[in-house]
Write a protein that holds these residues in place. Structure first.
Motif, PDB file in Angstrom:
ATOM      1  N   ILE A  10      41.499  32.670  37.949  1.00 54.02           N
ATOM      2  CA  ILE A  10      42.715  33.113  37.265  1.00 54.02           C
ATOM      3  C   ILE A  10      43.579  33.703  38.367  1.00 54.02           C
ATOM      4  O   ILE A  10      43.229  34.732  38.952  1.00 54.02           O
ATOM      5  N   GLY A  36      40.561  38.772  24.818  1.00 56.98           N
ATOM      6  CA  GLY A  36      40.347  37.621  25.694  1.00 56.98           C
ATOM      7  C   GLY A  36      39.108  37.703  26.572  1.00 56.98           C
ATOM      8  O   GLY A  36      38.984  36.962  27.549  1.00 56.98           O
ATOM      9  N   SER A  39      37.413  34.402  26.777  1.00 58.57           N
ATOM     10  CA  SER A  39      38.254  33.477  27.542  1.00 58.57           C
ATOM     11  C   SER A  39      38.126  33.725  29.043  1.00 58.57           C
ATOM     12  O   SER A  39      37.987  32.785  29.825  1.00 58.57           O
ATOM     13  N   PHE A  40      38.170  34.974  29.456  1.00 59.09           N
ATOM     14  CA  PHE A  40      38.023  35.304  30.878  1.00 59.09           C
ATOM     15  C   PHE A  40      36.659  34.856  31.387  1.00 59.09           C
ATOM     16  O   PHE A  40      36.532  34.268  32.455  1.00 59.09           O
ATOM     17  N   TYR A 216      49.189  39.968  30.910  1.00 57.57           N
ATOM     18  CA  TYR A 216      48.622  38.618  30.939  1.00 57.57           C
ATOM     19  C   TYR A 216      48.824  37.958  29.579  1.00 57.57           C
ATOM     20  O   TYR A 216      49.072  38.627  28.576  1.00 57.57           O
ATOM     21  N   GLU A 217      48.699  36.647  29.596  1.00 57.14           N
ATOM     22  CA  GLU A 217      48.846  35.870  28.366  1.00 57.14           C
ATOM     23  C   GLU A 217      47.668  34.931  28.236  1.00 57.14           C
ATOM     24  O   GLU A 217      47.239  34.343  29.235  1.00 57.14           O
ATOM     25  N   ILE A 218      47.178  34.773  27.024  1.00 57.68           N
ATOM     26  CA  ILE A 218      46.163  33.757  26.774  1.00 57.68           C
ATOM     27  C   ILE A 218      46.921  32.543  26.245  1.00 57.68           C
ATOM     28  O   ILE A 218      47.523  32.611  25.170  1.00 57.68           O
ATOM     29  N   ILE A 223      44.560  31.229  31.187  1.00 60.96           N
ATOM     30  CA  ILE A 223      45.009  32.621  31.098  1.00 60.96           C
ATOM     31  C   ILE A 223      45.961  32.830  32.267  1.00 60.96           C
ATOM     32  O   ILE A 223      45.675  32.403  33.388  1.00 60.96           O
TER      33      ILE A 223
END
Ligand SMILES: Nc1ncnc2c1ncn2[C@@H]1O[C@H](COP(=O)(O)OP(=O)(O)O)[C@@H](O)[C@H]1O
Ligand SMILES: [Mg+2]
Length: 232
Positions: A10, A36, A39-40, A216-218, A223
């Motif tokens: 990322i 998230g 997701s991370f 940050y944005e998912i 990401i």
């Protein structure tokens, strides 16, 4: 940027950590539901898969199908890499002894036999919930982290936050045991029109790192950490 870092994959986040995670270190990603964490964690594994590494994902919460659904939504062709991305299914929290022995004894063995270099436990807070007393939890988690440190792999564990403190993990423990701590949280600006997400690297042993709070944005496929932007 330090050489030899384990890239999470990322962009803005790796920059904040002087190039990525320290090889062999253990990182806690702490945030409340929906920030998230999963997701991370999956992004971290997938970056390894693309480098030819073997990875293990211990899912204590989501079912295997959900993980694969998530990966295909990201456009990740996981089927091609099934031997490099091993999912270990939900432990059974109703059988306390079995769940603890699975994660404590079988995980190191699995890491060694696969030669895995990236491991995720998502979320470790569900495992911590299993212990009956704080004293036992502290003692067992301390040992568990030591065993993980003895392996040749870089570990990410996620945790829900403490009910009353968005900067602490649910059991107020792993932030002390882990080498690196990343906090994910909601920011609700005073105009209250939209909730934003922001992250910070609050601790990183043996490394210089940014202390800035970054939005940050998912997104559907990735990401994005806006390392050039400020939250406020
Ligand atoms: N395809 C997507 N596009 C945009 N945002 C998404 C997508 N998938 C998930 N999200 C966002 O990510 C959040 C869940 O992220 P997740 O990694 O499961 O969080 P956590 O593990 O911290 O609960 C969702 O609430 C949603 O806001
Ligand atoms: Mg999750």
């Amino acid at each position: 940027m330090s050489l030899n870092r384990v890239k999470v994959g990322i962009d803005g986040l790796d920059q904040m950590m002087d190039g990525g995670l320290v090889p062999g270190s253990i990182t806690a990603i702490i945030g409340s539901y929906g920030t998230g964490k999963t997701s991370f964690a999956l992004q971290f594994l997938w970056s390894g898969v693309l480098l030819g590494e073997h990875t293990i994902y211990i899912s204590l919460e989501e079912r295997e199908e959900r993980i694969y659904e998530y990966m295909s939504q990201k456009g990740w062709d996981y089927k091609q890499y099934m031997n490099q991305f091993i999912t270990v299914l939900k432990l059974d929290p109703s059988d306390f002894n079995l769940a603890i022995s699975q994660i404590k004894n079988e995980l190191p063995e699995l890491i060694r036999s696969l030669g895995a270099s990236r491991v995720v436990i998502d979320p470790i807070s569900l495992f911590e919930d299993l212990f009956e007393s704080n004293a036992m939890r502290r003692q067992e988690m301390f040992r568990f982290v030591e065993v993980l440190h003895d392996q040749q792999c870089t570990v990410v564990m996620t945790s829900e936050t403490d009910q009353d403190n968005p900067y602490a993990s649910r059991h107020n423990l792993i932030e002390y045991l882990c080498d690196t701590v990343i906090i994910l949280r909601y920011v609700r600006p005073s105009d209250l029109t939209e909730v934003h997400l922001a992250l910070e690297v609050v601790k990183m042993r043996l490394s210089s790192h940014s202390r800035e709070i970054k939005p940050y944005e998912i997104q559907q496929d990735q990401i994005r950490v806006h390392s050039e932007a400020n939250v406020f």
